[in-house]
Structure formats: C-alpha cells, structure tokens
Design a protein around this motif. Structure first.
Motif, short mmCIF file in Angstrom:
data_model
loop_
_atom_site.label_atom_id
_atom_site.label_comp_id
_atom_site.label_asym_id
_atom_site.label_seq_id
_atom_site.Cartn_x
_atom_site.Cartn_y
_atom_site.Cartn_z
N PRO A 6 6.36 14.22 6.64
CA PRO A 6 7.18 13.22 7.00
C PRO A 6 8.54 13.34 6.13
O PRO A 6 9.64 13.06 6.34
CB PRO A 6 6.52 11.79 6.81
CG PRO A 6 5.39 12.02 6.25
CD PRO A 6 4.94 13.41 6.35
N GLU A 7 8.23 13.63 4.80
CA GLU A 7 9.49 13.77 3.84
C GLU A 7 10.32 14.74 4.12
O GLU A 7 11.57 14.87 3.55
CB GLU A 7 8.96 13.68 2.23
CG GLU A 7 8.01 14.97 2.01
CD GLU A 7 6.65 14.61 2.23
OE1 GLU A 7 6.25 13.86 2.90
OE2 GLU A 7 5.84 15.29 1.71
N LEU A 8 9.83 15.59 4.99
CA LEU A 8 10.79 16.99 5.33
C LEU A 8 11.88 16.33 6.18
O LEU A 8 13.12 16.68 6.07
CB LEU A 8 9.79 17.69 6.22
CG LEU A 8 10.42 18.89 6.80
CD1 LEU A 8 10.90 20.05 5.62
CD2 LEU A 8 9.51 19.67 7.96
N ALA A 9 11.74 15.21 6.69
CA ALA A 9 13.01 14.50 7.49
C ALA A 9 14.30 14.33 6.56
O ALA A 9 15.28 14.37 7.09
CB ALA A 9 12.57 13.16 8.25
N HIS A 10 14.06 13.90 5.55
CA HIS A 10 15.07 13.56 4.45
C HIS A 10 15.71 14.94 4.17
O HIS A 10 17.09 14.76 4.11
CB HIS A 10 14.58 12.93 3.09
CG HIS A 10 15.35 12.28 2.13
ND1 HIS A 10 15.35 11.87 1.00
CD2 HIS A 10 16.89 12.20 2.63
CE1 HIS A 10 16.19 11.26 0.78
NE2 HIS A 10 17.32 11.46 1.55
N GLN A 11 15.01 15.84 4.13
CA GLN A 11 15.69 17.13 3.80
C GLN A 11 16.44 17.67 4.93
O GLN A 11 17.53 18.13 4.91
CB GLN A 11 14.53 18.19 3.39
CG GLN A 11 14.98 19.25 2.27
CD GLN A 11 13.63 19.85 2.14
OE1 GLN A 11 12.58 19.59 2.27
NE2 GLN A 11 14.08 21.29 1.61
N ILE A 12 15.72 17.56 6.15
CA ILE A 12 16.33 18.20 7.48
C ILE A 12 17.59 17.43 7.67
O ILE A 12 18.57 18.02 8.31
CB ILE A 12 15.36 18.07 8.43
CG1 ILE A 12 14.32 19.12 8.47
CG2 ILE A 12 15.96 17.96 9.99
CD1 ILE A 12 13.32 19.03 9.34
#
Lengths: 490, 152
Positions: free
Chosen positions: B46-52
């Motif tokens: 889920p923390e990938l969302a912040h990066q994306i």
C-alpha cells in the motif's frame, strides 16, 4: 480425528459416506480457502473445516541447496513476512555453524524483527481488520475494505500506511533498498546500522508512537460494541505458545518456549526451541494440505494451541516498556475471561506495535548497532540446525539437515499460521454453529467467517507457499455428503 | 519527452514464470534510463501508492496465469474498478492506483502489462516461451514511452 502419516501425493483424497470428500486441487497456481460446514441428521452444524487446497512443495524445492543460501531463498516464500524467514533461517544456520553470534548482530536482528512486526501488524489492522471493525461486519464487502476506511477516516488510513512504511523503513535501512538476502546470514549479519540510518529511524518514532496509541484508543472504544463477536469468534479453551526471555517476559527473537493454558497457568516452560519435536507433533488430515501442529503431551487434537500476538501477551509476564506495559495492564483488565477469544488478536496486535516502537527507541540508543563486529565465521560443525523466532503471526521454526558440505538433505518449516490451523478450524465451526441452522447459508455468515479467520491474520502464502489472492467458498454439506448450498466470494 | 514514468514489476522469484514482471523491471532498471524509475517487488504494497502519486505514468508488469507466447503479451489501461482485499495481503494495481488518487491526490495514467506464464513450479528462471514474451513486452514498454508526451 486420528492423525495420519504425511502423504506426498498431491491428489490424495478420501471418501466417507457421511462426510464430504475433500481436496482435489483445482489448480496449483492459485489456492483457495474452502470451508465446508457439515450438518448432522437433525440439520445442526456438526463440524466445519477450513481447507487449504494449495499443495506445499517448498521444502522439497530447497533440498540440495547450501544452507548459506536458505535465508535468501526462504525470504521469497512470502512478500509480507520475508524477514521472519530470514531470521529463523539464519538462526538455523547459526546452529549448523555451532556459533554464538556477536551481541551487535543479535541487536541488529532484533531491530529488524521489530520493524517486521510493526509493518505486518499495521497492514493487518489498518487494511484488513479496521474496515470490519469501523464499518461493521455486515457492511457491503465493496465498501468494507481500505477504500471504505479511507472514505470514513482518511487520516487514519494515511496513518496506517505511514506506520507500515516505518516498519518497512527499519527493514530497508538495515538490509538495503529491498530485502537483501545477504544481510541476515548464518553467523550474524553482513552490515551494521549507519549513523545516518540511526537518525533516519529515530525521526519516525514520534509519529509511529502516536499512531499506535491512536489505534489502541480506537480499539478500546469498540470493545463493548463487539462483545458478541468476542464471545463467538474463536473463543474456546486452548493452550498458547510462544517465546519468553529468561525472566518469562515478552520476547520476539530468542529465548525459550512457554505453553500456558486458557487460565494463564504455565503448562510447560523454558523449553529449548531446537528440541521442538519433543513437544510439537504435526498431524495431517486428508482434507487439507495445511498440517495440524499440536502439543504432544496432550495428543491430537486435544493439544490444540494458538500462537501469535494473543498467545505472546497471554504467556508473558510483562513486555518491559512503559507504555506497552500500561496498555497490557488495561488489556488484561478489559478482556478478562475473554483473553482466549481470538477476536482480541486485533487488540494484542496493536499493543505489540506500540511495544516494538518503544523497543526500537531503546535500541537506537545502543552504540553497538554501528559496531563492525557483526559476524562469526565457521564451517559446518553440526549436520542439523533449528532456528526459531517470533514472526508477526507466531513462532516460526526452520529445521534443516545438511551433509558435510552444508547442502540441505531435509527441510521442515513449521509456520505460525499452520500452528493456528486447529484453532482456525475450531473458530469457523463456532461461528457456523452460532449462525447457521437449516439448509441455507445466510449471506452475512460469509462476512463473519471471513472476519473470524482474519482475526488470526493468516498468511496462507507462507503456510502453503502459494501466491495470489484467496477466494473464499463456503459449502453446506448434508449428512449424506451431499452439497446443500454454496456461496463464494472473489 | 514523456513525463515521469514508473515501472513496477512484481512476482515471486522462485515460482518460475511468476518472476516475469520482476525480471522485466530489473532489466529496464539496468538500462539506467533517466526518464524511468523501474522497481521490482514481490507483491504490491500500500505504501507504493504514495510513491506512485508523484508520477505521470505507471506501468505495472505481472505474469499472466494463461500460458502463451510473445503474441499473448497484453497491455490494458487501468480503470476505476476496485477489488477488495480479502484474506490475502496482496493489493492489485487498480487498488494501488485507487489509493494514490484518493489518499494522495495523484492522477497517473496507468496500465497493467501481462506476460504469459507457462511454468509456475518451484524453480528459478523463466521458461523459454515466457523469456521470449519478455522481449516482446520490453519492446512494448519502450514503444509506449516514445508515444507518451510530457504533460502541459
């Protein structure tokens, strides 16, 4: 149920005219969790089973690999808890080398494990369980997920992601940008923490502590609302097992094993983890590929025990950090007799997050973390090694046999989720008995069964080494083995 | 020139062709193209969302369970459907994009590129057919990048 010898035939099945024939693997690519609920002649729920239909083949795949490689290989079993396998595998390697690893390496491994527990528990609570608890078990599954949580409590959703990110940051700071297979190795670790890394992690602590406390207060506000769920979500007497330190307190990396009963009385204490086979047996049922560990002195299935956050808080004297111990006292006053209810895994997880944040804060002050004395070097000095540590979901054992060259000749992994297998089955049965009577499966039962299983936060990937999502199918089976009704999700 | 582009390849390295997405992401990363940030991961977190959310375009790369060859490589733009996470811990590309939009205000265009997987047993390394399909997939990615224009 009588334990059967393990079979290696992936298409094993058995027929009993009064029970359902189970397990013909649909595909070896995507396992699914199948639940069968068996009715007796009067239409009442007689039994319920949580079947995992993915065949475990991981241990066979590892045979012939050098034990040095095993941390890196086993870390790839699962994308959520690779660190758990890194640690247990490295510890098995330590035993094969017959070394005591340097103190700095112990502290660094502990630090990584705290990060692992934080990230896993944060994912479990904020993304999987909080939607149930905040939005209600009966709410629409399309909303009862992290997106529903975002709509209702966007700040909480962001905090949950950040908390998990902190746990991942601990892991990445120690091991590299991704889980580095060569960081945690037999004999120790391959790199210390840098001063820059120390300060980076320290900067996260205030927010992480605040989020953990917010989540705990939120859960406490829900306890009265969910008394009924607490009563019937896996609420039955079992033993509890986990690691404790020399003083019988909360332990996640090392220590000895303790079993307590449903009243918290110590049944067995200070057991040496490497001798786990003396007190843990593994039964096999023909209707599931997931084995059924049990406490041997009580036999199968009476030797049912649970592991994981609920167990760790049940078995320990105290945690050893001020805020977590304060919350532990409150927890023990609140759960009372329900300390055995699997519903309170959620609460226990949150207290463990706080404990790990506090422990990380203490560890980061230790100058040993930047030491370069982090590895003991040796050759193969034993041909058998056992590594045990506490994964987020419970005690994890890696057991290897090697030849004189260090190539594995046998591998056995006892996974936390597997150790909760008997309890998960019993929880499903309890929910079914409380909510099903008659030929139809009420729509809401699927929600409750999901929630009941989810309380354990099972890692079916680890326990079966599968991948992919887990569709859920519930079948109601009549006394003659006929399928009366079925419902499915995903 | 394309805007900021992220490639996310994911899968399990020890389940044969399931590693296809990982392998492609690693190959693209090795090319060291300045305009592309390519990462490989075992599953989507889920923390990938912040990066994306900070990128203009995102291409997810995964193996498909349907066997095939280089003619079966598919690319699909992601829509708005959201599949709730059930008992598993893995997120889908749609869910990650949903998180990026709703929590972090990002609006990347996004696609899922699937490479046919033929063998998913316990092993490392790709099957011959999937390896060939990987080459085709790489061509598709770079053709897409040439077609992307920098946002106004």
């Amino acid at each position: 149920m009588n334990p059967k010898h393990e079979t290696q035939n992936p298409k094993h099945e058995t027929r009993n005219p009064n029970k359902l024939r189970i397990i013909d693997p649909v595909t070896r690519l995507e396992g699914h969790a199948k639940i069968t609920i068996h009715l007796d002649d009067s239409g009442k729920v007689e039994d319920a089973r949580f079947h995992v239909t993915e065949f475990r083949g991981f241990e066979r795949f590892c045979v012939g690999r050098p034990f040095w490689e095993m941390p890196g290989i086993t870390a790839r079993i699962c994308g959520i808890c690779p660190v758990s396998h890194l640690l247990a595998s490295a510890k098995a390697g330590d035993a094969i080398l017959a070394v005591e690893i340097p103190p700095a390496a112990v502290k660094l491994r502990r630090l990584m494990n705290y990060g692992q527990i934080i990230q896993s528990h944060a994912l479990s609570f904020f993304h999987l369980s909080a939607p149930d608890l905040l939005l209600g078990f009966d709410s629409d599954p399309k909303q009862r997920n992290v997106f529903g949580l975002m709509e209702a409590e966007p700040d909480l959703a962001r905090r949950g992601i950040r908390l998990r990110q902190f746990g991942q940051e601990v892991i990445a700071t120690l091991g590299g940008k991704k889980i580095h297979p060569s960081w945690c190795v037999p004999g120790g670790v391959s790199a210390p923490l840098t001063e820059e890394g120390r300060e980076t992690l320290r900067a996260w602590l205030p927010e992480a502590r605040e989020t953990a406390n917010i989540a705990i207060e939120l859960f406490k506000s829900w306890i009265d609302q969910y008394r009924e769920e607490a009563r019937c979500f896996g609420n039955f007497p079992t033993l509890f097992m986990g690691l404790v330190d020399d003083e019988g307190n909360w332990e996640t990396y090392d220590g000895r094993l303790r079993f307590v009963d449903e009243k918290g009385r110590i049944v067995a204490d200070m057991l040496v983890p490497s001798r786990f086979k003396e007190f843990i047996g593994e039964a096999v049922e023909p209707w599931s590929y997931l084995k059924f560990p049990y406490y041997k002195p009580r036999g199968y299935p009476d030797g049912i025990y649970r592991v994981g956050p609920l167990a760790r808080l049940n078995i320990c004297g105290k945690i050893g950090t001020p805020e977590a111990d304060r919350e532990l006292d409150t927890y023990r006053e609140a759960v009372g007799d329900a300390a055995g209810s699997s519903f309170f895994y959620h609460y226990a997880r949150l207290i463990e997050i706080l404990a790990c944040v506090e422990k990380i804060g203490l560890l980061l002050d230790d100058p040993d973390l930047t030491s370069d004395r982090i590895r003991a070097h040796a050759g193969v000095n034993r041909v058998e090694g056992v590594g045990a540590s506490e994964a987020p979901r419970g005690t994890l054992f890696h057991h290897y046999h090697v030849d004189d060259n260090g190539l594995t000749t046998a591998v056995n992994l006892i996974i936390a989720t597997g150790q909760n297998n008997l309890a998960m089955n019993k929880a499903v049965k309890q929910i079914a008995q409380n909510h099903i009577s008659g030929p139809k499966i009420p729509e809401g039962v699927l929600n409750l069964i999901e929630a009941g299983v989810r309380a354990f936060d099972p890692c079916l990937s680890c326990s079966t080494h599968a991948f992919g999502k887990m569709p859920l199918k519930v079948s109601l089976i009549g006394p003659k083995g006929e399928i009366i009704s079925e419902i499915a999700r995903n | 020139m394309p805007g900021k582009v992220m490639i996310v390849g994911y899968g399990n390295q020890i389940r044969g062709d399931d590693a296809a997405g990982l392998v492609l992401a690693e190959r693209i990363a090795a090319r060291d193209e300045r305009r592309i940030h390519s990462i490989a991961m075992p599953q989507l977190y889920p923390e990938l969302a912040h990066q994306i959310a900070e990128y203009d375009s995102v291409i997810f790369v995964d193996a498909s369970l349907e066997p095939g060859d280089e003619n079966d490589v598919t690319i699909r733009e992601l829509g708005k459907s959201l599949t709730p996470v059930l008992l598993g811990h893995a997120y889908s590309p749609d869910e990650i994009i949903g998180l990026a939009k709703r929590l972090y205000g990002g609006h990347p265009r996004s696609w899922i590129l699937t490479i046919p997987g033929n063998e998913f047993g316990w092993k490392e390394g790709l099957s011959t057919a999937t390896e060939k399909a990987l080459g085709k997939a790489e061509q598709i990615v770079f053709r897409m990048l040439e077609d992307m224009k920098e946002p106004d």
